[in-house]
Each structure stands twice: as structure tokens, then as C-alpha cells.
Design an enzyme around this catalytic site. Structure first.
Site, PDB file in Angstrom:
ATOM      1  N   LYS A 199     -12.888   4.505  -6.223  1.00  0.00           N
ATOM      2  CA  LYS A 199     -12.985   5.668  -5.640  1.00  0.00           C
ATOM      3  C   LYS A 199     -11.780   6.839  -6.235  1.00  0.00           C
ATOM      4  CE  LYS A 199     -13.514   3.608  -1.111  1.00  0.00           C
ATOM      5  NZ  LYS A 199     -12.741   3.075   0.261  1.00  0.00           N
ATOM      6  N   LYS A 221      -1.885   1.486  -9.033  1.00  0.00           N
ATOM      7  CA  LYS A 221      -1.522   2.697  -8.194  1.00  0.00           C
ATOM      8  C   LYS A 221      -0.461   3.429  -8.278  1.00  0.00           C
ATOM      9  CE  LYS A 221      -4.978   1.624  -4.594  1.00  0.00           C
ATOM     10  NZ  LYS A 221      -5.094   1.627  -3.023  1.00  0.00           N
ATOM     11  N   LYS A 233     -13.117  -1.122 -13.455  1.00  0.00           N
ATOM     12  CA  LYS A 233     -13.858  -1.299 -12.217  1.00  0.00           C
ATOM     13  C   LYS A 233     -14.256   0.142 -11.552  1.00  0.00           C
ATOM     14  CE  LYS A 233     -10.689  -1.585  -8.663  1.00  0.00           C
ATOM     15  NZ  LYS A 233      -9.876  -2.039  -7.396  1.00  0.00           N
TER      16      LYS A 233
HETATM   17  P1  TYM Z   1     -11.201  -0.431  -0.269  1.00  0.00           P
HETATM   18  O1  TYM Z   1     -11.966   0.554   0.625  1.00  0.00           O
HETATM   19  O2  TYM Z   1     -10.526   0.085  -1.502  1.00  0.00           O
HETATM   20  O3  TYM Z   1     -12.450  -1.442  -0.693  1.00  0.00           O
HETATM   21  C1  TYM Z   1     -13.374  -1.940   0.240  1.00  0.00           C
HETATM   22  C2  TYM Z   1     -13.866  -3.266  -0.344  1.00  0.00           C
HETATM   23  O4  TYM Z   1     -14.628  -2.886  -1.476  1.00  0.00           O
HETATM   24  C3  TYM Z   1     -14.292  -3.861  -2.456  1.00  0.00           C
HETATM   25  N1  TYM Z   1     -14.660  -3.083  -4.041  1.00  0.00           N
HETATM   26  C4  TYM Z   1     -15.445  -3.473  -5.113  1.00  0.00           C
HETATM   27  N2  TYM Z   1     -16.071  -4.504  -4.955  1.00  0.00           N
HETATM   28  C5  TYM Z   1     -16.740  -4.779  -6.335  1.00  0.00           C
HETATM   29  N3  TYM Z   1     -16.634  -3.955  -7.243  1.00  0.00           N
HETATM   30  C6  TYM Z   1     -15.781  -2.814  -7.313  1.00  0.00           C
HETATM   31  N4  TYM Z   1     -15.888  -1.930  -8.224  1.00  0.00           N
HETATM   32  C7  TYM Z   1     -15.136  -2.586  -6.013  1.00  0.00           C
HETATM   33  N5  TYM Z   1     -14.164  -1.417  -5.597  1.00  0.00           N
HETATM   34  C8  TYM Z   1     -13.805  -1.931  -4.357  1.00  0.00           C
HETATM   35  C9  TYM Z   1     -13.099  -4.036  -2.266  1.00  0.00           C
HETATM   36  O5  TYM Z   1     -12.774  -5.529  -3.130  1.00  0.00           O
HETATM   37  C10 TYM Z   1     -13.104  -4.251  -0.663  1.00  0.00           C
HETATM   38  O6  TYM Z   1     -13.665  -5.440  -0.264  1.00  0.00           O
HETATM   39  N6  TYM Z   1      -7.536  -3.740   0.903  1.00  0.00           N
HETATM   40  C11 TYM Z   1      -9.166  -3.351   1.277  1.00  0.00           C
HETATM   41  C12 TYM Z   1      -9.164  -2.861   2.530  1.00  0.00           C
HETATM   42  C13 TYM Z   1      -8.497  -3.652   3.669  1.00  0.00           C
HETATM   43  C14 TYM Z   1      -9.100  -5.221   4.077  1.00  0.00           C
HETATM   44  C15 TYM Z   1      -8.223  -5.370   5.226  1.00  0.00           C
HETATM   45  C16 TYM Z   1      -9.789  -5.968   3.506  1.00  0.00           C
HETATM   46  C17 TYM Z   1      -7.500  -3.216   4.469  1.00  0.00           C
HETATM   47  N7  TYM Z   1      -7.303  -4.640   5.645  1.00  0.00           N
HETATM   48  C18 TYM Z   1      -8.322  -6.767   5.737  1.00  0.00           C
HETATM   49  C19 TYM Z   1     -10.249  -6.850   4.104  1.00  0.00           C
HETATM   50  C20 TYM Z   1      -9.323  -7.515   5.135  1.00  0.00           C
HETATM   51  C21 TYM Z   1      -9.615  -2.735   0.305  1.00  0.00           C
HETATM   52  O7  TYM Z   1      -9.572  -2.978  -0.919  1.00  0.00           O
HETATM   53  O8  TYM Z   1     -10.298  -1.538   0.816  1.00  0.00           O
END
Ligand code: TYM
Length: 336
Positions: free
Chosen positions: A202, A113, A199
Site C-alpha cells: 500500500k 518503513k 512485494k
Molecule cells: P497490513 O494491513 O499491512 O496487511 C494486511 C495483511 O495482508 C498481508 N499482505 C500481503 N500478503 C501477500 N502479499 C503481499 N504483497 C502482502 N501485503 C500485505 C499481510 O501479511 C497481512 O496479513 N501487521 C498487520 C496488521 C495487524 C495484525 C494484527 C495481523 C495488526 N495486528 C494481529 C494479525 C494479527 C499487517 O501487516 O497489516
């Protein structure tokens, strides 16, 4: 026996896509009767990159509505918005003070990022995984269901727990509970429609690279029609020279609910011209009930807000309890 505790979250940045659904939310939904679940909308994480203040509150509500539309049930799961519970920020600060800087500098997601952001990298972006650790630890979570890309952050959380327990815990009384990641093989890494080696994300500037959960049937069909393919004959899983083929077959498998063998056999002789409309129809059919439910939920704001209030009230009890435990272990005085 008490159920194990699960915590996870999604950021309210833009629309949710198939990666978020298949890598995370769908797995939360399927396993929710087996666990005591906490699902938060992590709006504090959303401001670690530049954001639009006019949209943050609305996006947070929309993500909560999508949780429900995807099948999260308040009878099994507590849903809340991260910033409504101040213990998240406060524990993050306490954890910051025991987390070595170089642990954060090593994080792959930070490096990726930061590269994209150039000059404009905030301290918050570096600190993102510590806030994530606070989210998990405030609920004494046993398991954290996420996609593959979050594994390193959960390993960091574990390292922080070990460090705090070592420095401030008593032998038989650890301060914090050690959580574990819960990563399902299927769907853990959904790839971009424009490049099967990257991957789905967003933050990709190209809308064509992802299918959003709220895309219309026409948009979905158009994106699949235009997605990157190859010129091999037939369709197959697992050929390293055909990452797009593997990804698209996996999407078809996951969203049609068929086994891998059934999909491999059905598609072995197909060309892209036959497969793409089949995949498009499958994606549209899988997302249609989610979309219908989403608009229904967003149309009844009062009920959604009441649910989030109840979620906050319940979650706050655990969060404040753990925060107190950590502050006591670190030697803070009680408020007078
Ligand atoms: P975020 O919003 O970026 O992603 C949310 C979830 O989606 C999964 N993900 C994917 N899984 C498979 N293929 C993909 N291309 C893909 N893109 C995203 C992410 O692994 C995630 O599970 N850091 C976290 C948010 C967070 C969180 C937490 C999660 C903040 N605090 C505490 C668990 C526990 C995240 O990646 O958000």
C-alpha cells in the site's frame, strides 16, 4: 472439541490490494467454518505512519465492509474495530515494559518503513509489533493467518509470551497463550506489478504497482497491460530470472481457481500479448462480486455499524478477561 481461535487484522491505510486479499483475507474466508474467528480493523496501527484524520473513521468502516464483501460471515466471525476496545492499548503498554528494545530494533518491517520515513519516525512505528502482539494475545488466539511479511512479528509475539510466562506465570498456569502463524504457501507473497522482486504494498508511491480490490475494470485492464514483463519465450513458474512471470502466473492461478499444473500447461506456449487480456479478464471477474457487495454494504451504514457494535461487545469480553489476567499476574491492585 472446541474450535481453535483465530485472530487477524488489516490496517485501514488506503485501499486493500490483491496482496492483502490473497495473502490474508481470502484465507480467512476459506477457513472460517473451522475456527472461532476474530477479525479486527487495526486503526491504531494505521497512525504509526502519518495519516489523514479526516479519513481514518471512514477507512475503518470501509475495511470492515470489505471483510464482509470478501465473504467473512458474522455467523462464523466476530468483526470489530481495534480502537473501540481500549484493552488493546493498555495491554500494549504492559507488554512494552517487558519487551527488550533491541527485539524491536531488529524488525525488518520497522527498518524498511523507517528508511522510507527519514527523520519522521514515530515511537509508535517502532512499537507496532508490540501492539500487534496485544491484538493477538487479548483473544487467546491459537492461530494468526497472515501473509509472509508478518511472520517475524508473530515470532516476536511468541517471544514476548515466553518471557511473560517465564517471569510471571506459575508452572502449570501460563499467563498468556502461545499463538502460531498460519501462512499458506500460495498467495503469501504477492509481488509488485512494476518489479517482481518487491512485494505489492500500500505504501508504494506508484498506483501502477498494485491492483486494488476496488479498482474499476478499466483500471485493472490498464494496469495489467502496462505491468512489467520480460522478453523470454513462453510463460513458466519458478524461473528465478523471471520473477514477474512467476508472479503474474500465480495471480492467474489463484484468481481463476485452477491448479498450478493446469496453468503451467495452458500458458506454456503463450506470449504476453495473449496472456495479459486473459489475466485482466480473470482479475475483473474475481473482483466484480466483491465490489458489488461492498457498495451494497456501504449503502446500509446502520446495519454495518450495528454489526461492528455487536462485534465490539463480544470481543470486549475476551479482551477484558485477558487484560485482567495479565494485570493480576504483574501484581497490580484491583480498581477500588
Ligand atoms: P497490513 O494491513 O499491512 O496487511 C494486511 C495483511 O495482508 C498481508 N499482505 C500481503 N500478503 C501477500 N502479499 C503481499 N504483497 C502482502 N501485503 C500485505 C499481510 O501479511 C497481512 O496479513 N501487521 C498487520 C496488521 C495487524 C495484525 C494484527 C495481523 C495488526 N495486528 C494481529 C494479525 C494479527 C499487517 O501487516 O497489516
Amino acid at each position: 472439541m472446541d474450535k481453535k481461535r483465530v485472530l487477524s487484522g488489516v490496517q485501514p491505510t488506503g485501499n486493500l490490494h490483491l496482496g492483502n486479499y490473497l495473502g490474508a483475507i481470502r484465507n480467512w474466508v476459506e477457513a472460517q467454518p473451522d475456527y472461532d474467528n476474530y477479525f479486527c480493523v487495526v486503526d491504531l496501527h494505521a497512525i504509526t505512519v502519518p495519516h489523514d484524520p479526516k479519513q481514518l473513521a471512514e477507512s475503518s468502516l470501509a475495511i470492515a465492509a470489505l471483510y464482509l464483501a470478501c465473504g467473512i460471515e458474522p455467523t462464523h466471525s466476530t468483526i470489530f474495530i481495534q480502537s473501540h476496545i481500549s484493552a488493546h492499548s493498555e495491554l500494549a503498554w504492559l507488554l512494552n515494559c517487558v519487551t527488550p528494545l533491541n527485539w524491536l530494533e531488529r524488525m525488518i518491517q520497522f527498518k524498511e518503513k523507517a528508511r522510507k520515513q527519514g527523520e519522521n519516525v514515530s515511537v509508535g512505528l517502532l512499537d507496532y509489533p508490540v501492539l500487534m502482539a496485544a491484538d493477538i494475545l487479548l483473544y487467546d488466539a491459537d492461530l494468526v493467518p497472515v501473509g509472509e511479511d508478518q511472520k517475524q512479528h508473530i515470532e516476536l509475539t511468541r517471544d514476548i509470551v515466553i518471557r511473560i510466562n517465564d517471569q510471571f506465570g506459575k508452572k502449570k498456569k501460563p499467563v498468556l497463550k502461545l499463538p502460531a502463524p498460519l501462512i499458506r504457501e500460495a498467495g503469501a507473497r504477492v509481488m509488485s506489478l512494476t518489479d517482481g522482486t518487491k512485494k505489492m504494498s500500500k505504501s508504494d508511491p506508484s498506483e501502477q504497482s498494485r491492483i486494488n480490490l476496488l479498482d474499476s475494470p478499466a483500471e485493472i485492464t490498464k494496469k495489467i497491460k502496462r505491468c512489467k514483463t520480460d522478453s523470454f519465450k513462453g510463460l513458466e513458474f519458478d524461473n528465478p530470472d523471471r520473477p514477474e512471470c512467476h508472479n503474474l502466473l500465480s495471480l492467474y492461478m489463484l484468481l481463476s481457481g485452477q491448479s498450478r499444473d493446469a496453468v503451467a500447461a495452458e500458458c506454456a506456449e503463450m506470449g504476453w500479448g495473449q496472456f495479459k487480456p486473459l489475466l485482466a479478464d480473470t482479475v475483473v471477474a474475481a473482483l466484480e462480486p466483491i465490489q458489488t457487495k461492498y457498495y451494497e454494504i456501504m449503502g446500509d451504514r446502520a446495519s454495518l455499524e450495528a454489526l461492528l457494535k455487536a462485534g465490539r461487545e463480544k470481543a470486549e469480553v475476551s479482551a477484558n478477561d485477558v487484560l485482567d489476567r495479565v494485570k493480576t499476574a504483574l501484581g497490580f491492585s484491583k480498581p477500588l
